[in-house]
Motif scaffolding. Structure first.
Motif, PDB file in Angstrom:
ATOM      1  N   GLY A  88      -6.863   9.126 -21.010  1.00  0.00           N
ATOM      2  CA  GLY A  88      -7.332   8.035 -20.181  1.00  0.00           C
ATOM      3  C   GLY A  88      -6.350   6.890 -20.033  1.00  0.00           C
ATOM      4  N   TYR A  89      -6.571   6.130 -18.987  1.00  0.00           N
ATOM      5  CA  TYR A  89      -5.866   4.874 -18.716  1.00  0.00           C
ATOM      6  C   TYR A  89      -6.921   3.857 -18.293  1.00  0.00           C
ATOM      7  CZ  TYR A  89      -3.622   1.325 -15.853  1.00  0.00           C
ATOM      8  OH  TYR A  89      -3.251   0.119 -15.314  1.00  0.00           O
ATOM      9  N   PHE A  90      -6.814   2.617 -18.797  1.00  0.00           N
ATOM     10  CA  PHE A  90      -7.824   1.600 -18.502  1.00  0.00           C
ATOM     11  C   PHE A  90      -7.255   0.457 -17.677  1.00  0.00           C
ATOM     12  CE2 PHE A  90      -9.435   3.662 -22.354  1.00  0.00           C
ATOM     13  CZ  PHE A  90     -10.687   4.044 -21.882  1.00  0.00           C
ATOM     14  N   CYS A  91      -8.107  -0.027 -16.755  1.00  0.00           N
ATOM     15  CA  CYS A  91      -7.749  -1.133 -15.872  1.00  0.00           C
ATOM     16  C   CYS A  91      -8.986  -2.013 -15.710  1.00  0.00           C
ATOM     17  CB  CYS A  91      -7.215  -0.601 -14.545  1.00  0.00           C
ATOM     18  SG  CYS A  91      -8.285   0.641 -13.773  1.00  0.00           S
ATOM     19  N   ASN A  92      -9.068  -2.742 -14.604  1.00  0.00           N
ATOM     20  CA  ASN A  92     -10.117  -3.748 -14.474  1.00  0.00           C
ATOM     21  C   ASN A  92     -11.120  -3.493 -13.350  1.00  0.00           C
ATOM     22  OD1 ASN A  92      -8.654  -5.710 -16.376  1.00  0.00           O
ATOM     23  ND2 ASN A  92      -7.138  -5.307 -14.801  1.00  0.00           N
ATOM     24  N   SER A  93     -10.894  -2.484 -12.521  1.00  0.00           N
ATOM     25  CA  SER A  93     -11.755  -2.276 -11.358  1.00  0.00           C
ATOM     26  C   SER A  93     -11.603  -0.855 -10.844  1.00  0.00           C
ATOM     27  CB  SER A  93     -11.379  -3.260 -10.241  1.00  0.00           C
ATOM     28  OG  SER A  93     -10.096  -2.941  -9.720  1.00  0.00           O
ATOM     29  N   GLY A  94     -12.506  -0.497  -9.924  1.00  0.00           N
ATOM     30  CA  GLY A  94     -12.433   0.824  -9.312  1.00  0.00           C
ATOM     31  C   GLY A  94     -11.218   0.995  -8.432  1.00  0.00           C
ATOM     32  N   ALA A  95     -10.885  -0.034  -7.655  1.00  0.00           N
ATOM     33  CA  ALA A  95      -9.704   0.057  -6.803  1.00  0.00           C
ATOM     34  C   ALA A  95      -8.451   0.290  -7.641  1.00  0.00           C
ATOM     35  CB  ALA A  95      -9.555  -1.211  -5.969  1.00  0.00           C
ATOM     36  N   GLU A  96      -8.338  -0.407  -8.765  1.00  0.00           N
ATOM     37  CA  GLU A  96      -7.179  -0.218  -9.641  1.00  0.00           C
ATOM     38  C   GLU A  96      -7.154   1.191 -10.228  1.00  0.00           C
ATOM     39  OE1 GLU A  96      -6.285  -3.431 -12.518  1.00  0.00           O
ATOM     40  OE2 GLU A  96      -7.859  -4.528 -11.464  1.00  0.00           O
ATOM     41  N   ALA A  97      -8.338   1.711 -10.574  1.00  0.00           N
ATOM     42  CA  ALA A  97      -8.402   3.073 -11.100  1.00  0.00           C
ATOM     43  C   ALA A  97      -7.908   4.073 -10.053  1.00  0.00           C
ATOM     44  CB  ALA A  97      -9.824   3.403 -11.526  1.00  0.00           C
ATOM     45  N   ASN A  98      -8.302   3.859  -8.797  1.00  0.00           N
ATOM     46  CA  ASN A  98      -7.854   4.760  -7.737  1.00  0.00           C
ATOM     47  C   ASN A  98      -6.370   4.595  -7.440  1.00  0.00           C
ATOM     48  OD1 ASN A  98     -10.251   6.127  -7.376  1.00  0.00           O
ATOM     49  ND2 ASN A  98     -11.025   4.723  -5.823  1.00  0.00           N
ATOM     50  N   GLU A  99      -5.856   3.378  -7.527  1.00  0.00           N
ATOM     51  CA  GLU A  99      -4.412   3.179  -7.391  1.00  0.00           C
ATOM     52  C   GLU A  99      -3.665   3.994  -8.441  1.00  0.00           C
ATOM     53  OE1 GLU A  99      -2.483   1.441  -5.292  1.00  0.00           O
ATOM     54  OE2 GLU A  99      -4.026   0.421  -4.127  1.00  0.00           O
ATOM     55  N   ALA A 100      -4.145   3.951  -9.661  1.00  0.00           N
ATOM     56  CA  ALA A 100      -3.506   4.707 -10.732  1.00  0.00           C
ATOM     57  C   ALA A 100      -3.561   6.206 -10.454  1.00  0.00           C
ATOM     58  CB  ALA A 100      -4.189   4.390 -12.068  1.00  0.00           C
ATOM     59  N   ALA A 101      -4.708   6.671  -9.945  1.00  0.00           N
ATOM     60  CA  ALA A 101      -4.853   8.098  -9.644  1.00  0.00           C
ATOM     61  C   ALA A 101      -3.874   8.534  -8.555  1.00  0.00           C
ATOM     62  CB  ALA A 101      -6.287   8.387  -9.217  1.00  0.00           C
ATOM     63  N   ILE A 102      -3.727   7.709  -7.533  1.00  0.00           N
ATOM     64  CA  ILE A 102      -2.808   8.020  -6.437  1.00  0.00           C
ATOM     65  C   ILE A 102      -1.373   8.083  -6.950  1.00  0.00           C
ATOM     66  CG2 ILE A 102      -1.815   7.093  -4.295  1.00  0.00           C
ATOM     67  CD1 ILE A 102      -4.699   5.918  -3.777  1.00  0.00           C
ATOM     68  N   LYS A 103      -0.983   7.088  -7.748  1.00  0.00           N
ATOM     69  CA  LYS A 103       0.373   7.070  -8.303  1.00  0.00           C
ATOM     70  C   LYS A 103       0.614   8.285  -9.193  1.00  0.00           C
ATOM     71  CE  LYS A 103       2.328   3.329  -9.799  1.00  0.00           C
ATOM     72  NZ  LYS A 103       2.581   2.037 -10.512  1.00  0.00           N
ATOM     73  N   LEU A 104      -0.358   8.602 -10.043  1.00  0.00           N
ATOM     74  CA  LEU A 104      -0.206   9.737 -10.939  1.00  0.00           C
ATOM     75  C   LEU A 104      -0.056  11.037 -10.170  1.00  0.00           C
ATOM     76  CD1 LEU A 104      -0.187  11.035 -13.740  1.00  0.00           C
ATOM     77  CD2 LEU A 104      -2.700  11.003 -13.692  1.00  0.00           C
ATOM     78  N   ALA A 105      -0.869  11.227  -9.138  1.00  0.00           N
ATOM     79  CA  ALA A 105      -0.823  12.469  -8.367  1.00  0.00           C
ATOM     80  C   ALA A 105       0.539  12.657  -7.702  1.00  0.00           C
ATOM     81  CB  ALA A 105      -1.925  12.474  -7.316  1.00  0.00           C
ATOM     82  N   ARG A 106       1.061  11.587  -7.109  1.00  0.00           N
ATOM     83  CA  ARG A 106       2.359  11.707  -6.441  1.00  0.00           C
ATOM     84  C   ARG A 106       3.492  11.917  -7.448  1.00  0.00           C
ATOM     85  NH1 ARG A 106       2.326   7.499  -1.248  1.00  0.00           N
ATOM     86  NH2 ARG A 106       1.088   8.879   0.087  1.00  0.00           N
ATOM     87  N   LYS A 107       3.445  11.219  -8.553  1.00  0.00           N
ATOM     88  CA  LYS A 107       4.525  11.340  -9.532  1.00  0.00           C
ATOM     89  C   LYS A 107       4.489  12.689 -10.238  1.00  0.00           C
ATOM     90  CE  LYS A 107       7.071   8.401 -12.703  1.00  0.00           C
ATOM     91  NZ  LYS A 107       7.305   9.239 -13.880  1.00  0.00           N
ATOM     92  N   ALA A 108       3.275  13.145 -10.572  1.00  0.00           N
ATOM     93  CA  ALA A 108       3.158  14.405 -11.307  1.00  0.00           C
ATOM     94  C   ALA A 108       3.554  15.607 -10.468  1.00  0.00           C
ATOM     95  CB  ALA A 108       1.730  14.575 -11.827  1.00  0.00           C
ATOM     96  N   THR A 109       3.249  15.565  -9.161  1.00  0.00           N
ATOM     97  CA  THR A 109       3.532  16.722  -8.302  1.00  0.00           C
ATOM     98  C   THR A 109       4.872  16.619  -7.581  1.00  0.00           C
ATOM     99  OG1 THR A 109       2.435  15.716  -6.390  1.00  0.00           O
ATOM    100  CG2 THR A 109       1.057  17.043  -7.884  1.00  0.00           C
ATOM    101  N   GLY A 110       5.387  15.395  -7.467  1.00  0.00           N
ATOM    102  CA  GLY A 110       6.603  15.204  -6.677  1.00  0.00           C
ATOM    103  C   GLY A 110       6.351  15.310  -5.184  1.00  0.00           C
ATOM    104  N   LYS A 111       5.083  15.308  -4.782  1.00  0.00           N
ATOM    105  CA  LYS A 111       4.708  15.413  -3.373  1.00  0.00           C
ATOM    106  C   LYS A 111       4.070  14.117  -2.916  1.00  0.00           C
ATOM    107  CE  LYS A 111       3.551  20.253  -4.383  1.00  0.00           C
ATOM    108  NZ  LYS A 111       2.439  21.246  -4.406  1.00  0.00           N
ATOM    109  N   ARG A 112       3.935  13.933  -1.601  1.00  0.00           N
ATOM    110  CA  ARG A 112       3.445  12.664  -1.078  1.00  0.00           C
ATOM    111  C   ARG A 112       2.105  12.771  -0.363  1.00  0.00           C
ATOM    112  NH1 ARG A 112       8.271   9.990   2.261  1.00  0.00           N
ATOM    113  NH2 ARG A 112       6.639   8.405   2.524  1.00  0.00           N
ATOM    114  N   LYS A 113       1.849  13.881   0.310  1.00  0.00           N
ATOM    115  CA  LYS A 113       0.649  13.976   1.143  1.00  0.00           C
ATOM    116  C   LYS A 113      -0.622  14.018   0.294  1.00  0.00           C
ATOM    117  CE  LYS A 113      -0.410  17.755   3.581  1.00  0.00           C
ATOM    118  NZ  LYS A 113      -0.379  18.757   4.671  1.00  0.00           N
TER     119      LYS A 113
END
Length: 385
Positions: A88-113
């Protein structure tokens, strides 16, 4: 003159105190709350256990930065993983949680779409807003973050055409909340997961409104026999204390190494102490079964009301996340105002949906009272037929 930006359409109403599932305004009028503060107050207001946990932690320590160990974060993350292979990773709001998810997905896969869906809602920060499939949310803020694709919800053929080897992730809500309380079809969700696995895309489930017991399971994805690669939480996790969380499969951990992402206040000890207690209270089979029983009672009453009311087109949802589809926007506005006047707080979703999100601690008597008020307002036209 107000010293606040006018970005919220505020009612001329201020709540001064709350107790259990009731709120009291500045004039002393009491309201039965079928909003839970937009799905936040799952355990109601002024809960003695949560008050005590928070009070105890305020005496010890409010905040330390994430430069140091935090045993409460470890405890909460372990409980949220529920014995599965998540970190897990902790933040302060739902929007921040989704920002983290988006960043993680792009970084982990090396893809953008990233593929999301029309009428979705994932937040209002730039990444989360760009993931949101609503033009009204985007208006005036272009250009958005690139490489987000919006497809029709609950339709598999458009997804088959778009999802490919260049796709980092598919991101979705299992019940579109702001979009009109629209549940995902079980077979569609399972097909989405299969396609993601076939093409090496990550499946991100936004559980910000559906999670923490709202649908009668601790996570809504448990209804669908799937296991997302990443999921996000907020709202009910802190019962009013600002907190968000992102959980991802442990094999994604390398993509979020030191310095890759962070939050000064994320996972602070006040938020974690409350979240720890919230999980213990809600993630119990007896508690969740009670939510399901209450859901059956509420749906039964609403289905009977729909047969009698000329205003209701459909009733849908899961657990204690319910949408009443009305025939037009004018009806929604009038109904919402009349319910408030009668002492019942509700929400709007989309253009024509009355949204009900009562606390999970709502009593059978309070649900019966809410149904009586709904009947009085939604069945008015029948009186003149």
């Amino acid at each position: 003159m107000s010293y606040l930006f006018p970005n919220y359409q505020r009612k001329k109403l201020e709540f001064i105190k709350g107790s259990k599932n009731m709120l009291t305004d500045h004039n002393g009028k009491n309201y039965l709350d079928f909003t839970s503060g937009i799905g936040v107050m799952n355990l109601g207001y002024n809960d003695p256990d949560l008050n005590q946990v928070l009070a105890d932690q305020t005496i010890l320590l409010w905040h330390t930065p994430n430069l140091y160990q935090n045993h409460l974060q470890e405890q909460v993350a372990q409980k949220l993983a529920k014995g599965k292979d998540y970190v897990g990773y902790f933040c302060n709001s739902g929007a921040e949680a989704n920002e983290a998810a988006i960043k993680l997905a792009r970084k982990a896969t090396g893809k953008r779409k990233i593929i999301t869906f029309t009428n979705s809602f994932h937040g209002r920060t730039y990444g989360a807003m760009s993931a949101t499939g609503q033009e009204s949310i985007h208006a005036g803020f272009e250009p958005l973050v690139p490489d987000f694709i919006y497809l029709p919800f609950n339709q598999i053929e458009p997804l088959k055409e778009e999802l490919d080897q260049d796709t980092a992730a598919v991101m979705l809500e299992l019940i579109q909340g702001e979009g009109g309380v629209i549940p995902a079809d079980e077979q569609w969700i399972q097909d989405v997961q299969s396609l993601c696995r076939e093409f090496g895309a990550l499946l991100i489930i936004d559980e910000i409104q559906t999670g923490i017991g709202r649908t009668g399971a601790f996570y809504a994805y448990e209804h669908y026999q799937i296991e997302p690669d990443i999921f996000t939480l907020a709202k009910g996790l802190g019962n009013g204390i600002p907190v968000g969380a992102m959980l991802g499969k442990s094999n994604l951990g390398d993509a979020f190494g030191q310095g890759s992402h962070g939050s000064t206040f994320g996972g602070n000890k006040l938020a974690m102490s409350v979240a720890n207690k919230v999980i213990d209270r809600i993630n119990q089979s007896a508690f969740l079964e009670d939510v399901q029983n209450k859901s059956e009672q509420l749906f039964s009453g609403l289905d009977q009301l729909a047969k009698r009311s000329s205003l209701i087109q459909a009733v849908r949802g899961k657990g204690l996340m319910i949408g009443i589809q009305l025939f037009d926007q004018n009806s929604l506005n009038q109904v919402s105002e009349q319910l408030e006047a009668e002492g019942l707080l509700t929400l709007k979703a989309g253009q024509t949906v009355l949204r009900l999100l009562p606390p999970l601690t709502i009593t059978n008597e309070e649900m019966a009272k809410g149904l009586t008020i709904l009947e009085k307002v939604l069945n008015k036209e029948k009186e003149h037929d």
